[in-house]
Write a protein that holds these residues in place. Structure first.
Motif, short mmCIF file in Angstrom:
data_model
loop_
_atom_site.label_atom_id
_atom_site.label_comp_id
_atom_site.label_asym_id
_atom_site.label_seq_id
_atom_site.Cartn_x
_atom_site.Cartn_y
_atom_site.Cartn_z
N ASP A 208 0.84 -1.31 -0.11
CA ASP A 208 0.06 0.04 -0.12
C ASP A 208 0.89 1.17 -0.01
O ASP A 208 1.50 1.46 0.68
CB ASP A 208 -0.90 -0.02 1.02
N VAL A 209 0.69 1.94 -1.18
CA VAL A 209 1.49 3.16 -1.12
C VAL A 209 0.43 4.28 -1.59
O VAL A 209 -0.06 4.36 -2.55
CB VAL A 209 2.65 3.44 -2.28
N ASP A 210 0.21 5.39 -0.69
CA ASP A 210 -0.74 6.50 -1.08
C ASP A 210 -1.96 6.08 -1.12
O ASP A 210 -2.63 6.70 -2.07
CB ASP A 210 0.00 7.30 -1.72
N GLY A 211 -2.43 4.84 -0.62
CA GLY A 211 -3.72 4.27 -0.99
C GLY A 211 -3.93 3.35 -2.53
O GLY A 211 -4.90 2.87 -2.73
N TRP A 212 -2.70 3.38 -3.15
CA TRP A 212 -2.58 2.77 -4.26
C TRP A 212 -1.96 1.37 -4.01
O TRP A 212 -1.27 0.98 -3.02
CB TRP A 212 -1.51 3.18 -5.12
N LYS A 213 -2.51 0.10 -4.54
CA LYS A 213 -2.24 -0.98 -4.40
C LYS A 213 -1.08 -1.46 -5.33
O LYS A 213 -1.35 -1.62 -6.35
CB LYS A 213 -3.15 -2.14 -4.12
N ILE A 214 0.21 -2.19 -4.84
CA ILE A 214 1.45 -2.32 -6.06
C ILE A 214 1.63 -3.65 -5.72
O ILE A 214 2.08 -4.20 -4.41
CB ILE A 214 2.42 -1.55 -5.53
N ALA A 215 1.35 -4.44 -6.51
CA ALA A 215 1.96 -5.91 -6.51
C ALA A 215 3.25 -6.05 -7.09
O ALA A 215 3.87 -5.42 -8.20
CB ALA A 215 1.09 -6.79 -7.64
N PHE B 297 10.48 -13.64 -14.48
CA PHE B 297 9.59 -14.86 -14.97
C PHE B 297 8.39 -14.98 -14.64
O PHE B 297 7.28 -15.69 -15.15
CB PHE B 297 10.50 -16.10 -14.82
N ASP B 298 7.97 -14.41 -13.44
CA ASP B 298 6.81 -14.20 -12.84
C ASP B 298 5.66 -13.64 -14.03
O ASP B 298 4.54 -13.88 -14.12
CB ASP B 298 6.52 -13.36 -11.56
N ALA B 299 6.17 -12.60 -14.56
CA ALA B 299 5.37 -11.88 -15.42
C ALA B 299 5.02 -12.59 -16.73
O ALA B 299 4.17 -12.30 -17.26
CB ALA B 299 6.27 -10.49 -15.98
N ALA B 300 5.51 -13.74 -17.00
CA ALA B 300 5.22 -14.62 -18.18
C ALA B 300 4.20 -15.55 -17.83
O ALA B 300 3.48 -16.25 -18.72
CB ALA B 300 6.61 -15.61 -18.47
N HIS B 301 3.72 -15.47 -16.53
CA HIS B 301 2.71 -16.50 -16.23
C HIS B 301 1.55 -15.64 -15.86
O HIS B 301 1.28 -14.92 -14.73
CB HIS B 301 3.01 -17.13 -14.86
N PRO B 302 0.37 -15.65 -16.71
CA PRO B 302 -0.76 -14.68 -16.40
C PRO B 302 -1.54 -14.99 -15.05
O PRO B 302 -2.10 -14.07 -14.34
CB PRO B 302 -1.87 -15.07 -17.61
N VAL B 303 -1.42 -16.05 -14.62
CA VAL B 303 -1.80 -16.46 -13.23
C VAL B 303 -1.37 -15.76 -12.02
O VAL B 303 -2.04 -15.13 -11.08
CB VAL B 303 -1.82 -18.03 -12.91
N HIS B 304 -0.16 -15.35 -12.37
CA HIS B 304 0.69 -14.24 -11.21
C HIS B 304 0.10 -13.02 -11.11
O HIS B 304 -0.33 -12.50 -10.17
CB HIS B 304 1.88 -14.51 -11.48
N SER B 305 -0.27 -12.42 -12.30
CA SER B 305 -0.79 -10.94 -12.31
C SER B 305 -2.26 -11.29 -11.83
O SER B 305 -2.76 -10.11 -11.58
CB SER B 305 -0.51 -10.33 -13.58
N GLY B 306 -2.95 -12.30 -12.49
CA GLY B 306 -4.20 -12.58 -12.22
C GLY B 306 -4.53 -12.43 -10.76
O GLY B 306 -5.75 -11.79 -10.29
N THR B 307 -3.63 -13.15 -9.86
CA THR B 307 -3.66 -13.35 -8.63
C THR B 307 -3.59 -11.95 -7.93
O THR B 307 -4.24 -11.43 -6.93
CB THR B 307 -2.91 -14.42 -8.19
#
Length: 252
Positions: free
Chosen positions: A136-143, A148-158
């Motif tokens: 949480d940064v100034d009310g924004w949620k930052i994942a 290689f995490d970015a190559a897996h859609p399930v990671h960003s979907g989670t």
């Protein structure tokens, strides 16, 4: 939630000498980002050592929670009000070895995100992490994501299911991987209607020359800006809440 968040993605060419050599450069670059109004600063994967896995045979190149060697980073974050995310090999309190993105907040607290999708020689050194860390940064949620995490859609979907507004990727993409990089960051943004950003390691690496291209993508999946070269560079963007709302709740 309304307003905007100013974020800096640091494309960073690590110095020889591991943690002790790179901490002062991290401090300098956080100061630079602060001068551009950044409230959040993201460094690349293993920014404190470089992607030099043999170097990690030395125990002194691993961080531990509350590591005293990050005192200068904690102080610059306290003084500027910036949250900085650095890349490191981290041993948890129970000894679990992680490839980590470590967030240092202005109040001195720390949060760690761990690479979930290890590959190659990483698998012998690290234990894969669980679901993405969401700051949480100034009310924004930052994942937080690592390479290689970015190559897996399930990671960003989670991450999106956990409420993430920004998917921050610390990585090493090398020469020739620019098209793949663009597909990963653009698709993760468009599929989840969130901003994505990349902080890429720069310069020559043990895996080959960096392709550069650190930058930002909007919730429409289109690139907002990229690094101009492959060396160290501070890229700063203002992320607007209204843009997220337009794509998440389009007018009928």
């Amino acid at each position: 939630m309304t307003g905007a968040l100013t974020v800096s993605a640091i494309q960073y060419q690590p110095l020889e000498g591991g943690v002790s050599a790179n901490v002062p450069e991290h401090v300098r670059l956080i100061e630079d980002a602060d001068s551009h109004g950044a409230r959040l600063v993201i460094f690349p994967e293993l920014s404190l050592t470089g992607y030099n896995l043999p170097l990690l045979r030395s125990a002194d190149q691993w961080l531990v929670p509350g590591d005293a060697r990050l005192a200068a980073v904690r102080e610059i974050c306290r003084r500027t009000g910036v949250t900085a995310v650095v890349g490191a090999a981290l041993r948890e309190s129970d000894g679990t070895p992680r490839l980590a993105s470590l967030a240092v907040h202005p109040d001195g607290s720390e949060e760690a995100g761990f690479k979930a999708h290890l590959h190659g020689a990483e698998e012998a050194l690290f234990t894969a992490g669980p679901v993405p860390a969401v700051l949480d940064v100034d009310g924004w949620k930052i994942a937080l994501a690592i390479c290689f995490d970015a190559a897996h859609p399930v990671h960003s979907g989670t991450a999106a299911a956990a409420g993430a507004d920004v998917y921050a990727v610390s990585a090493l993409y090398t020469q020739g991987e620019g098209p793949r990089l663009g597909l990963h960051l653009g698709a993760r943004a468009m599929d989840n209607r969130m901003y994505t950003l990349l902080a890429n390691l720069g310069g020559l690496t043990p895996l080959g020359p960096s392709c550069g291209l650190s930058g930002f993508w909007g919730p429409d999946g289109l690139a907002m800006q990229h690094a101009s070269g492959t060396g160290t560079e501070v890229l700063t963007a203002v992320l607007h809440w209204g843009a997220l709302e337009r794509y998440r709740h389009p007018a009928m």
